[in-house]
Design a protein around this motif. Sequence first.
Motif, PDB file in Angstrom:
ATOM      1  N   THR A 317       0.913  -1.301  -0.021  1.00 18.12           N
ATOM      2  CA  THR A 317       0.067   0.084  -0.040  1.00 18.12           C
ATOM      3  C   THR A 317       0.768   1.138   0.081  1.00 18.12           C
ATOM      4  N   ILE A 318       1.730   1.363   0.892  1.00 19.48           N
ATOM      5  CA  ILE A 318       2.842   2.694   0.864  1.00 19.48           C
ATOM      6  C   ILE A 318       3.190   2.552  -0.343  1.00 19.48           C
ATOM      7  N   LYS A 319       3.676   1.610  -0.930  1.00 21.49           N
ATOM      8  CA  LYS A 319       4.724   1.590  -2.287  1.00 21.49           C
ATOM      9  C   LYS A 319       3.645   2.196  -3.291  1.00 21.49           C
ATOM     10  N   TYR A 320       2.633   1.789  -3.279  1.00 17.82           N
ATOM     11  CA  TYR A 320       1.727   2.253  -4.537  1.00 17.82           C
ATOM     12  C   TYR A 320       1.170   3.642  -4.255  1.00 17.82           C
ATOM     13  N   PHE A 321       0.751   3.924  -2.795  1.00 20.40           N
ATOM     14  CA  PHE A 321       0.271   5.293  -2.754  1.00 20.40           C
ATOM     15  C   PHE A 321       1.297   6.463  -3.055  1.00 20.40           C
ATOM     16  N   LEU A 322       2.905   6.115  -2.826  1.00 21.17           N
ATOM     17  CA  LEU A 322       3.378   6.886  -2.714  1.00 21.17           C
ATOM     18  C   LEU A 322       3.864   7.195  -4.237  1.00 21.17           C
ATOM     19  N   LYS A 323       3.784   5.987  -5.305  1.00 25.92           N
ATOM     20  CA  LYS A 323       4.090   6.155  -6.585  1.00 25.92           C
ATOM     21  C   LYS A 323       3.070   6.951  -7.088  1.00 25.92           C
ATOM     22  N   MET A 324       1.809   6.691  -6.655  1.00 24.20           N
ATOM     23  CA  MET A 324       0.413   7.319  -7.134  1.00 24.20           C
ATOM     24  C   MET A 324       0.592   8.720  -7.024  1.00 24.20           C
ATOM     25  N   TRP A 325       0.584   9.151  -5.745  1.00 27.92           N
ATOM     26  CA  TRP A 325       0.805  10.471  -5.535  1.00 27.92           C
ATOM     27  C   TRP A 325       1.682  11.267  -6.248  1.00 27.92           C
ATOM     28  N   SER A 326       2.931  10.829  -6.085  1.00 27.57           N
ATOM     29  CA  SER A 326       4.218  11.570  -6.808  1.00 27.57           C
ATOM     30  C   SER A 326       3.772  11.581  -8.249  1.00 27.57           C
ATOM     31  N   SER A 327       3.290  10.580  -8.884  1.00 29.24           N
ATOM     32  CA  SER A 327       2.976  10.616 -10.398  1.00 29.24           C
ATOM     33  C   SER A 327       2.024  11.809 -10.762  1.00 29.24           C
ATOM     34  N   VAL A 328       0.923  11.880  -9.783  1.00 28.69           N
ATOM     35  CA  VAL A 328      -0.074  12.674  -9.974  1.00 28.69           C
ATOM     36  C   VAL A 328       0.498  14.091  -9.798  1.00 28.69           C
ATOM     37  N   SER A 329       1.295  14.215  -8.727  1.00 22.09           N
ATOM     38  CA  SER A 329       1.922  15.679  -8.399  1.00 22.09           C
ATOM     39  C   SER A 329       2.798  16.090  -9.523  1.00 22.09           C
ATOM     40  N   GLU A 330       3.710  15.296  -9.935  1.00 25.63           N
ATOM     41  CA  GLU A 330       4.368  15.528 -11.024  1.00 25.63           C
ATOM     42  C   GLU A 330       3.721  16.157 -12.350  1.00 25.63           C
ATOM     43  N   THR A 331       2.554  15.354 -12.910  1.00 25.68           N
ATOM     44  CA  THR A 331       2.111  15.638 -13.797  1.00 25.68           C
ATOM     45  C   THR A 331       1.187  16.990 -13.574  1.00 25.68           C
ATOM     46  N   LEU A 332       0.620  17.223 -12.194  1.00 28.98           N
ATOM     47  CA  LEU A 332       0.081  18.462 -12.284  1.00 28.98           C
ATOM     48  C   LEU A 332       0.974  19.699 -12.079  1.00 28.98           C
ATOM     49  N   ILE A 333       2.347  19.600 -11.566  1.00 30.34           N
ATOM     50  CA  ILE A 333       3.193  20.500 -11.817  1.00 30.34           C
ATOM     51  C   ILE A 333       3.463  20.788 -13.117  1.00 30.34           C
ATOM     52  N   PHE A 334       3.731  19.954 -14.124  1.00 32.38           N
ATOM     53  CA  PHE A 334       4.274  20.409 -15.310  1.00 32.38           C
ATOM     54  C   PHE A 334       3.030  21.033 -16.136  1.00 32.38           C
ATOM     55  N   VAL A 335       1.916  20.618 -15.907  1.00 35.02           N
ATOM     56  CA  VAL A 335       0.713  21.186 -16.499  1.00 35.02           C
ATOM     57  C   VAL A 335       0.490  22.642 -16.136  1.00 35.02           C
ATOM     58  N   PHE A 336       0.717  22.847 -14.664  1.00 31.51           N
ATOM     59  CA  PHE A 336       0.434  23.991 -14.036  1.00 31.51           C
ATOM     60  C   PHE A 336       1.438  24.908 -14.589  1.00 31.51           C
ATOM     61  N   LEU A 337       2.900  24.427 -14.780  1.00 30.78           N
ATOM     62  CA  LEU A 337       3.660  25.309 -15.443  1.00 30.78           C
ATOM     63  C   LEU A 337       3.408  26.023 -16.691  1.00 30.78           C
ATOM     64  N   GLY A 338       2.796  24.953 -17.598  1.00 35.70           N
ATOM     65  CA  GLY A 338       2.518  25.474 -19.027  1.00 35.70           C
ATOM     66  C   GLY A 338       1.335  26.619 -18.836  1.00 35.70           C
ATOM     67  N   VAL A 339       0.294  26.194 -17.761  1.00 36.80           N
ATOM     68  CA  VAL A 339      -0.724  27.170 -17.555  1.00 36.80           C
ATOM     69  C   VAL A 339      -0.192  28.478 -17.274  1.00 36.80           C
ATOM     70  N   SER A 340       0.623  28.449 -16.151  1.00 37.88           N
ATOM     71  CA  SER A 340       1.159  29.684 -15.592  1.00 37.88           C
ATOM     72  C   SER A 340       2.013  30.512 -16.669  1.00 37.88           C
ATOM     73  N   THR A 341       2.658  30.023 -17.647  1.00 38.33           N
ATOM     74  CA  THR A 341       3.432  30.373 -18.658  1.00 38.33           C
ATOM     75  C   THR A 341       2.109  31.581 -19.245  1.00 38.33           C
ATOM     76  N   VAL A 342       1.188  30.960 -19.795  1.00 36.61           N
ATOM     77  CA  VAL A 342       0.201  31.635 -20.238  1.00 36.61           C
ATOM     78  C   VAL A 342      -0.290  32.671 -19.500  1.00 36.61           C
ATOM     79  N   ALA A 343      -0.561  32.442 -18.417  1.00 36.97           N
ATOM     80  CA  ALA A 343      -1.139  33.424 -17.511  1.00 36.97           C
ATOM     81  C   ALA A 343      -0.404  34.485 -16.896  1.00 36.97           C
ATOM     82  N   GLY A 344       0.703  34.536 -16.483  1.00 36.96           N
ATOM     83  CA  GLY A 344       1.601  35.376 -15.985  1.00 36.96           C
ATOM     84  C   GLY A 344       2.105  36.505 -16.467  1.00 36.96           C
ATOM     85  N   PRO A 345       2.187  37.672 -15.734  1.00 35.51           N
ATOM     86  CA  PRO A 345       2.434  38.733 -16.380  1.00 35.51           C
ATOM     87  C   PRO A 345       4.001  38.774 -16.826  1.00 35.51           C
TER      88      PRO A 345
END
Lengths: 604, 195
Positions: A317-345
């Motif tokens: 359980t620990i192994k899978y949860f860690l992998k899952m969360w870190s995977s989702v986090s990483e995806t979100l970070i990169f997507v947000f990075l792209g979105v912020s590029t469009v957004a930011g001044p």
Amino acid sequence: MRMRMMKMLLLLGLCCGPVCCGQNQSDPRDQRVFPVLSVNYDYVQMPFEVSLWILLASLLKLGFHLLPRLSAVVPESCLLIVVGLLVGGLIRVMGKKPPVLDSQLFFLCLLPPIILDAGYFLPLRPFTENAGTILSFAVLGTLWNTFFTGALLYACRPAALELLPCLLFGSIVSAVDPVAVLAVFEEIHINELLHILVFGESLLNDAVTVVLYHLFEEFAHAGEVTAGDVFLGVVCFFVVALGGVLVGGVYGVLAAFTSRFTSHTRVIEPLFVFLYSYMAYLSAEVFHLSGIMALIACGVIMRPYVEANISHKSYTTIKYFLKMWSSVSETLIFVFLGVSTVAGPHAWNWTFVTITIVLCLLSRVLGVVGLTFIINKYRMVKLSGKDQFIVAYGGLRGAIAFSLAFLLSSDDFPMKDMFLTAIITVIFFTVFVQGMTIRPLVDLLAVKKRKESKCSINEEIHTQFLEHLLAGIEGVCGHYGHHHWRDKLNRFNKRYIKRCLIGGERSQEPQLVSFYNKMELKQALMLLESNSSANLSTAVTAAAPRLESGERLRSGSFFFSERSAGEVNARRKPSVKFSLEPPKPPRGPEHLLEEDEELMHRRH
Amino acid sequence: MGSRASSLLREEDIEEIKRETGFSHSQITRLYSRFHSLDKGENGALSREDFQRIPELAINPLGDRIINAFFPEGEDQVNFRGFMRTLAHFRPVEDNEKNKNLTSGEPLNSRANKLLFAFRLYDLDRDDKISRDELLQVLRMMVGVNISDEQLGSIADRTIQEADTNGDMCISFSEFTKVLEKVDVEQKMSIRFLH
């Protein structure tokens, strides 16, 4: 029948009562039609949007792997940033303001799972063997990068910048980012040494970055710098780094101690691991200590003891949860990075941006080459030119730099927008250009790849044997080196610490035996999943009840080994060679179980 | 023999040892002072008792075997040359060594020789095979007294099964080398001798 009807009517009446009252509170006089269906989006807006983002990110991950040609050429991080750009553009076109990567969200929610995943599964042996090299790259390399970039930027004066903002910018942009490194390096499968060098550096340079960032921010605020302040800065570095490790260590020991008593409540075991680690991170952040180092220290320290105490299911359980969360986090970070590029001044300044990129590359190359020249005098296995190139080329920047820049206050730093634009450009450059070209370059230069190795009891035995041998030889030479101290630590660990932190009879179990038991357990599970030949069904049913209770397969492994001894004596029938050549496991998350835990695999 | 003059290190000796083992001048002198401090009997050679006095070897599970490795077949004394010859196996491998012309052909600290040294520590009876019993002995030394014989036996069986390719239930030197091909022996079996 009538009773039932009456009861239903009563229930309906009771339900309608409060609903009607609720309605009537707003409109006591009007006689409105009873709304069968009403929309109340505000009530769920926040969780709904968060879930939508996470769902989008996960669907994207699914999508990439359905396009094999694309994912072979372009690393996932690049694709995610592009998607983020598209999504940001879409939101802008719709007329709303795209969300920017909020620094608090980033540092408190998105970053910890990735770092915990990395720290918990950190391959300890290569890390400690190369600790000196990693530390010198992390500390000295980052310092060099900061001052070189800052000083030369000031000398070029692209926008009439003062020295301190330049140095601050240098400190933000020079730190190698663990998220970006993980995302790219994971796909290229280079050998363990290079992976741990770059990755270890990206983790440990957090302490330096935190100190330098706060230092320069304070100085810029105060206006004047004295020699005393510089000295305090150096002291601050040690406090931040060692303090972070200490906090992590304390929480790690607490977690290990708690896991000793969880034999009756197995279900919440993983929760303790996650909570203690997260608390370590947050506690370190309270004092402006290095949260990343706290998290790594916590994970590293608690892992051997926790794994000895918890059940196999909790471990999975620990192994899978860690992998899952870190995977989702990483995806979100990169997507947000792209979105912020469009957004930011944005404040685009050609000279500033180009000088920044050039200086980043230059300082990285010079730093790596210079440091390796010095380090090679102390290393037993020298770093070759190819290794140095990969280490230099793998110094990717990522979202941490962006978030740190975002945290700057606009009053003290009026050029914040210019900084942000430059940092985004550097991040894009490193992730896109360096990230995409590193794979063909690795093939071109014929850099050693990671060898796919199964767990081998031979390697484990012989490695331990060699460790004892070397400790003895060092004793003969009177030389108190690496092996001597490691041997002492192991002995101390065995005598005192294991007794406290591991419950039951497991505390006396030697490392070799637990390794062997783990191997047998894995093989047993693989057998169960792959439905091998019928004459093993007795073996399976005998082992199954022991697997259910989650206890170690002590006599189960004895059972297997009896069979294996029988096989050996009966001149091995090839159809029942389960201990040597197990049938191919099915592709999918299941086969993560069999892989060497020391490796940091994320997705397959 | 036994006079002070013969226990001092002469230049010719240093040169010979340098050629044979590849150690540098300062390393040899430094190790000679260590040899001298271990040599309580002051007779220019070490006996088994001298080694057993070293505290790190006393607590090391492989202590006896390591001590035996220093002594050539059947002898009870090891002089400085023999001492250095054994320690030469643990010198780090250097790239420019491949071009040097050493007297013994292959240098003592090559990967093959390192592995051979380790192999000989397992293989007590020198028949070039690690039998199940020899493996069991080593496992017992490393693991301690708490583990039952059966469990240790199953570990030993598993180990031999994994490594054995020719089916003789023993691990030969080539099988040993093959099993360790992924292990970085050059780094694991090297000590940084200070210059």
